[in-house]
Write a protein that holds these residues in place. Structure first.
Motif, PDB file in Angstrom:
ATOM      1  N   SER A 241       0.833  -1.212   0.000  1.00  0.00           N
ATOM      2  CA  SER A 241       0.000   0.000   0.000  1.00  0.00           C
ATOM      3  C   SER A 241       0.864   1.259   0.000  1.00  0.00           C
ATOM      4  O   SER A 241       1.989   1.255   0.518  1.00  0.00           O
ATOM      5  CB  SER A 241      -0.914   0.005   1.229  1.00  0.00           C
ATOM      6  N   GLU A 242       0.314   2.313  -0.570  1.00  0.00           N
ATOM      7  CA  GLU A 242       1.018   3.608  -0.601  1.00  0.00           C
ATOM      8  C   GLU A 242       1.339   4.083   0.811  1.00  0.00           C
ATOM      9  O   GLU A 242       2.394   4.653   1.053  1.00  0.00           O
ATOM     10  CB  GLU A 242       0.180   4.659  -1.333  1.00  0.00           C
ATOM     11  N   LYS A 243       0.427   3.829   1.739  1.00  0.00           N
ATOM     12  CA  LYS A 243       0.636   4.238   3.125  1.00  0.00           C
ATOM     13  C   LYS A 243       1.879   3.558   3.704  1.00  0.00           C
ATOM     14  O   LYS A 243       2.721   4.204   4.333  1.00  0.00           O
ATOM     15  CB  LYS A 243      -0.606   3.881   3.953  1.00  0.00           C
ATOM     16  N   ASP A 244       2.001   2.249   3.477  1.00  0.00           N
ATOM     17  CA  ASP A 244       3.171   1.526   3.989  1.00  0.00           C
ATOM     18  C   ASP A 244       4.448   1.910   3.251  1.00  0.00           C
ATOM     19  O   ASP A 244       5.524   1.990   3.850  1.00  0.00           O
ATOM     20  CB  ASP A 244       2.950   0.014   3.909  1.00  0.00           C
ATOM     21  N   LEU A 245       4.344   2.164   1.945  1.00  0.00           N
ATOM     22  CA  LEU A 245       5.520   2.609   1.188  1.00  0.00           C
ATOM     23  C   LEU A 245       6.063   3.910   1.770  1.00  0.00           C
ATOM     24  O   LEU A 245       7.274   4.067   1.938  1.00  0.00           O
ATOM     25  CB  LEU A 245       5.168   2.803  -0.290  1.00  0.00           C
ATOM     26  N   GLU A 246       5.160   4.817   2.063  1.00  0.00           N
ATOM     27  CA  GLU A 246       5.549   6.104   2.637  1.00  0.00           C
ATOM     28  C   GLU A 246       6.086   5.939   4.055  1.00  0.00           C
ATOM     29  O   GLU A 246       7.140   6.471   4.405  1.00  0.00           O
ATOM     30  CB  GLU A 246       4.344   7.046   2.634  1.00  0.00           C
ATOM     31  N   LYS A 247       5.364   5.191   4.858  1.00  0.00           N
ATOM     32  CA  LYS A 247       5.732   5.008   6.261  1.00  0.00           C
ATOM     33  C   LYS A 247       7.125   4.395   6.415  1.00  0.00           C
ATOM     34  O   LYS A 247       7.878   4.746   7.325  1.00  0.00           O
ATOM     35  CB  LYS A 247       4.691   4.117   6.946  1.00  0.00           C
ATOM     36  N   HIS A 248       7.476   3.484   5.533  1.00  0.00           N
ATOM     37  CA  HIS A 248       8.754   2.771   5.638  1.00  0.00           C
ATOM     38  C   HIS A 248       9.805   3.279   4.643  1.00  0.00           C
ATOM     39  O   HIS A 248      10.832   2.628   4.435  1.00  0.00           O
ATOM     40  CB  HIS A 248       8.515   1.269   5.463  1.00  0.00           C
ATOM     41  N   SER A 249       9.539   4.419   4.034  1.00  0.00           N
ATOM     42  CA  SER A 249      10.492   5.108   3.130  1.00  0.00           C
ATOM     43  C   SER A 249      10.942   4.250   1.954  1.00  0.00           C
ATOM     44  O   SER A 249      12.044   4.437   1.434  1.00  0.00           O
ATOM     45  CB  SER A 249      11.710   5.597   3.911  1.00  0.00           C
ATOM     46  N   VAL A 250      10.111   3.337   1.518  1.00  0.00           N
ATOM     47  CA  VAL A 250      10.498   2.445   0.421  1.00  0.00           C
ATOM     48  C   VAL A 250      10.731   3.234  -0.862  1.00  0.00           C
ATOM     49  O   VAL A 250      11.748   3.043  -1.536  1.00  0.00           O
ATOM     50  CB  VAL A 250       9.433   1.337   0.209  1.00  0.00           C
TER      51      VAL A 250
END
Length: 187
Positions: free
Chosen positions: A120-129
């Motif tokens: 998810s975009e939220k997790d990508l952002e949260k974990h700086s992927v």
């Protein structure tokens, strides 16, 4: 009291001579080997050091009589250089290209790219992927634009490889929504 002022004056002169000589050495090293400034080309920093040398020499002339002027104060200034000058330009380009190729072949990077498609975009952002994947994209853009300052940041790619590996480890633990990386997807 006059003796103390004279000693203080002598100490200031000695200190200025040392600082001026150090600045000359710094200018030469920066011109030949380049710096590590992540934002500015070597030329900008060379001209800044040159300005410091001029200031040291001016202060020495103010403190010393013409007959006792130290050699450092008489030394010829280094030349002013183009602001965009970069030492070791060809070496930086070669190392950047090698680092970019190494990124492309790095299994952790490839897996991180694949996994990022199903998170998810939220997790990508949260974990700086996306930020970590952006390191490789930034290097590619810098190579295409011949941006030597940015390429220089990647000369020692070890840091970036470590961050990719650490980010991959965290990403593997995230919920995966499913995505298949195709053969044709590249940086």
């Amino acid at each position: 009291m006059a003796k103390k002022n004279e000693l203080s004056r002598e100490k200031r002169i000695d200190q200025l001579i040392a600082e001026c000589n150090q600045a000359f050495d710094q200018w030469k090293a920066l011109y030949e080997h380049g710096g590590r400034d992540p934002t500015w080309p070597d030329g900008v920093n060379l001209n800044l050091v040159r300005d410091h040398i001029m200031g040291f020499q001016r202060r020495l002339r103010e403190l010393c009589d013409a007959c006792e002027l130290p050699e450092t104060a008489k030394r010829e200034l280094p030349p002013k250089v183009e602001s965009e000058y970069m030492a070791r330009a060809d070496e930086i380009r070669k190392r950047a290209a090698a680092t970019f190729c190494a990124f492309q072949e790095f299994e952790d990077y490839r897996e991180l790219r694949a996994l990022s498609k199903g998170i998810s975009e939220k997790d990508l952002e949260k974990h700086s992927v996306n930020a970590v994947l952006g390191y490789v994209k930034k290097l590619k853009t810098a190579i295409q634009a011949d941006d030597l300052v940015t390429m220089r940041r990647y000369e020692n790619g070890d840091y970036y490889f470590e961050v990719i590996t650490e980010t991959l480890a965290k990403t593997r633990e995230l919920p995966f929504e499913g995505y298949q990386l195709t053969f044709f997807e590249t940086v």
